[in-house]
Write a protein that holds these residues in place. Structure first.
Motif, mmCIF file in Angstrom:
data_model
loop_
_atom_site.group_PDB
_atom_site.id
_atom_site.type_symbol
_atom_site.label_atom_id
_atom_site.label_comp_id
_atom_site.label_asym_id
_atom_site.label_seq_id
_atom_site.Cartn_x
_atom_site.Cartn_y
_atom_site.Cartn_z
ATOM 1 N N GLU A 249 0.821 -1.220 0.000
ATOM 2 C CA GLU A 249 0.000 0.000 0.000
ATOM 3 C C GLU A 249 0.844 1.255 0.000
ATOM 4 O O GLU A 249 0.552 2.203 -0.736
ATOM 5 N N PRO A 250 1.905 1.344 0.870
ATOM 6 C CA PRO A 250 2.742 2.570 0.814
ATOM 7 C C PRO A 250 3.299 2.778 -0.600
ATOM 8 O O PRO A 250 3.391 3.898 -1.074
ATOM 9 N N LEU A 251 3.682 1.660 -1.122
ATOM 10 C CA LEU A 251 4.227 1.785 -2.480
ATOM 11 C C LEU A 251 3.164 2.294 -3.437
ATOM 12 O O LEU A 251 3.436 3.084 -4.337
ATOM 13 N N ILE A 252 1.911 1.819 -3.192
ATOM 14 C CA ILE A 252 0.829 2.266 -4.068
ATOM 15 C C ILE A 252 0.606 3.761 -3.907
ATOM 16 O O ILE A 252 0.397 4.491 -4.892
ATOM 17 N N ASP A 253 0.626 4.225 -2.604
ATOM 18 C CA ASP A 253 0.450 5.672 -2.402
ATOM 19 C C ASP A 253 1.560 6.463 -3.105
ATOM 20 O O ASP A 253 1.312 7.509 -3.720
ATOM 21 N N GLU A 254 2.736 5.937 -2.984
ATOM 22 C CA GLU A 254 3.850 6.627 -3.649
ATOM 23 C C GLU A 254 3.659 6.629 -5.151
ATOM 24 O O GLU A 254 3.899 7.634 -5.828
ATOM 25 N N VAL A 255 3.149 5.479 -5.603
ATOM 26 C CA VAL A 255 2.892 5.400 -7.048
ATOM 27 C C VAL A 255 1.799 6.385 -7.452
ATOM 28 O O VAL A 255 1.869 7.061 -8.492
ATOM 29 N N LEU A 256 0.736 6.507 -6.592
ATOM 30 C CA LEU A 256 -0.352 7.433 -6.901
ATOM 31 C C LEU A 256 0.138 8.868 -6.917
ATOM 32 O O LEU A 256 -0.280 9.677 -7.757
ATOM 33 N N GLN A 257 1.006 9.156 -5.906
ATOM 34 C CA GLN A 257 1.562 10.516 -5.907
ATOM 35 C C GLN A 257 2.376 10.780 -7.194
ATOM 36 O O GLN A 257 2.313 11.861 -7.787
ATOM 37 N N GLY A 258 3.107 9.768 -7.519
ATOM 38 C CA GLY A 258 3.896 9.914 -8.754
ATOM 39 C C GLY A 258 2.984 10.079 -9.969
ATOM 40 O O GLY A 258 3.260 10.873 -10.868
ATOM 41 N N LEU A 259 1.884 9.322 -9.939
ATOM 42 C CA LEU A 259 0.942 9.448 -11.059
ATOM 43 C C LEU A 259 0.318 10.826 -11.077
ATOM 44 O O LEU A 259 0.111 11.407 -12.158
ATOM 45 N N GLU A 260 0.023 11.376 -9.873
ATOM 46 C CA GLU A 260 -0.595 12.705 -9.853
ATOM 47 C C GLU A 260 0.366 13.771 -10.369
ATOM 48 O O GLU A 260 -0.024 14.653 -11.134
ATOM 49 N N SER A 261 1.618 13.661 -9.879
ATOM 50 C CA SER A 261 2.591 14.635 -10.380
ATOM 51 C C SER A 261 2.806 14.471 -11.886
ATOM 52 O O SER A 261 2.953 15.442 -12.631
ATOM 53 N N ALA A 262 2.732 13.182 -12.324
ATOM 54 C CA ALA A 262 2.883 12.951 -13.770
ATOM 55 C C ALA A 262 1.688 13.539 -14.539
ATOM 56 O O ALA A 262 1.841 14.080 -15.618
#
Length: 891
Positions: A249-262
């Motif tokens: 899940e943390p990784l997913i949140d990090e991925v989501l943040q990365g997706l948002e910034s992307a």
């Protein structure tokens, strides 16, 4: 399976016989069908129809090399094979099986040395695919063995061919020469790997695929267990995936943040892209605008280049060469410079035509430069035409003045011409004029209106020369002709009827007139013809080149018959000559009137001179003139025809004067109160008519017949008037003169119809006069006898014959008294009648015929009297008609 033609030994031997002497060995021979058509499409029957052929694969060994050939054999008319074409297999680049043929039996062989030819290579059709495969494999084997390479194979499955080769290994023999024996070769699939190396898998890949397929086949029997195992593994894998997802899940949140910034970066990039898109769109519009301007500039450049070329051509057309300008404005018209003048005229005419709308583009017609140049050329044209016209007018006048001023030309030339029958020599004059004939043609094409004054100038000058020549010639002609003058008093009564006229020979007068026509009529016709062509009249040729001169019947020597042939071509080829012919003829005849007018006076002088010498020569001159008129057929010689017509009228007028004077001479006889015997003009008319008949030539018969009519009419009218002056002797005068008329004209009346008519008229008048005169003599001698008979005839109309003897004065006694007084001494009465008939008759030769007529008339009257007496007085006896006839015959 049918036997293949490749195994036909007779076919092989026929092929070997066909190539005997070439040192080639037949490897294989097979029958094929040759065609050029396309499968599935219609074509011409003759070209696409399949033709039987035989393909023979041959080899030839030379040193260490072996050459391979493909020979095409065809059947001759006798069914014998003969070579048709030869292909070298080293040039074989492609073997293509035609896909349009559903049977697959048609193929085509491509040779690289035939690619440049426009004719499509032939197509070969086999009987079946076995023959096709057998031939193609043999070709491929030979290429591989002999050439070391294989051609490209298109449209055929190589694996199929390899499988076919395995199955038919014994069926693909490679035949050698019969002396060496057959050697079999087998084509296997491995032999074909060279051709399809890009299309088949390698050997290792093939082994791996077979192992994989073998493993798969081994598990097929445990399909249920294998399926359960796969389900269990799938569930396990899903559970493991869910657990791994929950742990990350943390990784997913990090991925989501990365997706948002992307996503934000993507939005920014999208905004930037929209900005760039707008800029690119504007740039594209700018580029299109630039390209449009560049295209316009390029088009303008091309147009400017084409415009410059057109302007250069136009300027070249508008340029006036300096040598032509100098020639047109101030050049000399001497004979040496005429070629330059003609060239300048030709250039000027062609340039002016080139600036007209049909030759020049209409867009250039309104250009100021073109208009200015046309005005300049028109000025050049008017200047040249004015200079040339002035020169020619002066030139014509100078030529004629020189000839007229040459005294020897008229003094010596005419003296010689009279004896030699030659006309005045105008050869030098025409030669000098011909120098400027071409110039006149060009002047006509430049300005047709300038020809009018030039024609008048030429006519005015030459008219002086022609009239001077005609006058001098006529004077010399009359001076050199010697002839005695005949009297014009032909029918004068004072000369006496028995005198013979001494008629002088005036044939030299006629010869002089004929010579005048012989010399000058052809000359005038030639001058008319030369003038018509020299002055550019569009009329037919007057005298055909080399032909006889019209009207020259006396055989004058004509050395100038071709003088009118100027040897020039008609420059204006587009003129409609048919429509202008009548107008041209009218203008030509007007000019010819100016050229020849006045010359007729000299002809008139010759006619008047000949008339004074011998008026009867007018008849001969009239005939000669008519012959010349009939010879003038050309309309362009109109004035010559008018001249001849005027001459004919002049001759007719002069002869008419002679006829009128002769008629007056006849009428003078009327003034004599007492005329006896034959009038003087009767025999003299016969002499005149005989001489007139001698002078008739050609069609002058009408002229003479009209004169005969006038003469005889006046003669008969005058004779009747003279006879009325003394009624007592009227009939004697009439019968003697009518008899003399008949006797003098008997021979002529047999050949001249007009005189024959008057002969018969005189014969009738003679008979009437004889009848009246004889009746008068008979009544004078036997008046009482025939008066008594007349009373009986008158009463028989009203009363019967039986009653007549009872009428007063008609009794039987009265009859006896009349018979006694009239028939007593009847022989004396008849003798008195003969004496009375003889008494007043001056022509003794008429007496016998008149006495015979008198006796016959008397017997007729006496016979009527006897018949009347027999009807009215049947008992009375009177002398019979037979007795009276015997009495008359005895006297």
């Amino acid at each position: 399976m049918a036997k293949s033609s490749a195994d036909d030994e007779e076919l092989r031997r026929a092929c070997e016989a066909a190539i005997e002497g070439t040192k080639q060995t037949v490897v294989m021979s097979i029958r094929v069908a040759k065609s050029h058509g396309v499968w599935g499409k219609s074509g011409k029957l003759g070209r696409h129809m399949a033709k039987p052929r035989v393909l023979a694969l041959c080899t030839k060994s030379k040193a260490q090399r072996t050459k391979a050939f493909l020979r095409v054999m065809k059947y001759s008319t006798g069914g014998v094979l003969e070579p048709a074409k030869l292909y070298k297999l080293k040039h074989l680049s492609k073997v293509e099986v035609i896909t349009n043929d559903p049977s697959g039996c048609t193929f085509m062989l491509g040779f690289d040395n035939l690619r440049s030819q426009s004719v499509a290579p032939p197509q070969w059709t086999m009987r079946n695919t076995d023959d096709r495969n057998r031939l193609l494999l043999t070709i491929l084997n030979i290429c591989k063995d002999v050439l070391g390479r294989l051609p490209k194979v298109v449209g055929i499955d190589v694996v199929e061919m390899a499988l076919w080769a395995k199955e038919n290994t014994p069926a693909v023999p490679s035949q050698q020469n019969s002396e060496r024996g057959p050697v079999a070769s087998t084509v296997t699939e491995g032999d074909l790997k060279v051709t399809v190396e890009k299309e088949l898998v390698s050997q290792a890949e093939e082994e791996d695929m077979e192992a994989l397929l073998g493993t798969y086949v081994m598990g097929i029997g445990e399909a249920g267990a294998f399926s359960e195992r796969l389900k269990r593994e799938l569930l396990a894998l899903e559970a493991a995936n869910v657990h791994a997802i929950l742990e990350s899940e943390p990784l997913i949140d990090e991925v989501l943040q990365g997706l948002e910034s992307a996503t934000n970066c993507v939005d920014d990039m999208d905004e930037w892209l929209r900005i760039f898109n707008v800029k690119l769109r504007h740039m594209r519009e700018d580029i299109e605008s630039i390209e449009t301007r560049n295209n316009k500039l390029e088009m303008q450049s091309v147009n400017n280049k084409a415009l410059i070329e057109e302007l250069d051509k136009l300027l070249e057309r508008l340029r006036v060469p300096s040598e032509y300008a100098a020639c047109l404005t101030g050049g000399s018209f001497d004979e040496a410079h005429m070629l330059q003048n003609v060239e300048a005229c030709e250039w000027l005419a062609s340039t002016l035509r080139g600036l007209e709308v049909p030759k020049l583009d209409p867009v250039y017609a309104n250009m100021r430069a073109v208009k200015d140049k046309k005005a300049e050329l028109e000025k050049l044209k008017s200047t040249f035409v004015r200079r040339a016209s002035e020169f020619l007018r002066n030139y014509f006048a100078s030529l004629v003045d020189f000839m007229i001023g040459d005294k020897s030309y008229f003094s010596q030339a005419f003296a010689q011409l009279i004896g030699q029958l030659k006309r005045p020599d105008h050869a030098d004059l025409r030669y000098k004029c011909r120098t400027y004939a071409r110039l006149l043609q060009h002047l006509k094409s430049l300005d047709k209106s300038c020809l009018g004054p030039l024609r008048k100038a030429y006519c005015s000058s030459l008219n002086l020369l022609l009239r001077r020549e005609a006058r001098e010639f006529a004077n010399e002609l009359r001076a050199s002709t010697k002839a005695s003058r005949n009297p014009t008093v032909w029918l004068e009564a004072s000369t006496g009827s028995n005198q013979n006229m001494n008629v002088a020979d005036t044939s030299s007068v006629l010869d002089a007139y004929a010579k005048m026509l012989t010399i000058f009529i052809p000359l005038l016709v030639d001058e008319s013809s030369f003038f018509a062509h020299f002055m550019c009249f569009e009329v037919p040729t007057l005298v055909p080149p080399g032909g006889p001169v019209n009207g020259n019947k006396t055989g004058g020597n004509d050395d100038d018959t071709n003088d009118d042939d100027l040897g020039i071509m008609d420059i204006d080829d587009n003129d409609s000559k048919a429509g202008k012919l009548s107008g041209e003829l009218g203008a030509l005849n007007e000019s010819l009137r100016d050229l020849l007018d006045g010359i007729q006076e000299d002809f008139y002088a010759v006619v008047d001179w000949a008339y004074k010498i011998d008026p009867l020569r007018c008849i001969s001159m009239h005939g000669i003139t008519e012959r010349y008129i009939s010879g003038q057929k050309a309309d362009a010689a109109g004035f010559v025809r008018l001249l001849l017509d005027a001459l004919e009228s002049r001759i007719s007028m002069q002869f008419g004067r002679f006829v009128e004077e002769a008629c007056h001479q006849i009428e003078r006889n009327e003034r004599n109160v007492r005329q006896m015997g034959v009038l003087s003009y009767i025999p003299r008319f016969a002499i005149l008519a005989t001489r007139m008949e001698q002078y008739i030539q050609g069609q002058s018969r009408d002229l003479v017949d009209q004169a005969y009519t006038k003469f005889v009419t006046i003669m008969f009218v005058t004779l009747e008037k003279i006879s009325q002056t003394d009624q007592k002797y009227a009939d004697i005068l009439l019968l003697e003169n009518y008899a003399a008329f008949q006797n003098s004209l008997y021979d002529l009346a047999n050949v001249v119809p007009t005189l024959a008519k008057f002969y018969h008229q005189a014969s009738e008048a003679y008979e009437q006069a004889c009848t009246r005169h004889i009746s008068m003599i008979i009544y004078y001698q036997f008046e009482r006898l025939f008066q008594f008979a007349r009373k009986i005839e008158e009463l028989m109309y009203t009363i019967s014959p039986e009653e007549i003897p009872f009428q007063l004065g008609l009794s039987k006694m009265d009859l006896r008294k009349v018979l006694k007084s009239s028939l007593t001494a009847v022989d004396k009465s008849i003798a008195s009648m003969y004496k009375k008939l003889q008494k007043n008759l001056t022509s003794e030769e008429l007496l016998p015929s008149l006495w015979d007529k008198c006796k016959k008339e008397f017997l007729d009257k006496y016979d009527s009297f006897v018949q009347l007496v027999a009807k009215v007085y049947p008992q009375e006896q009177i002398p019979s008609v037979a007795e009276m006839r015997e009495l008359l015959a005895s006297m």
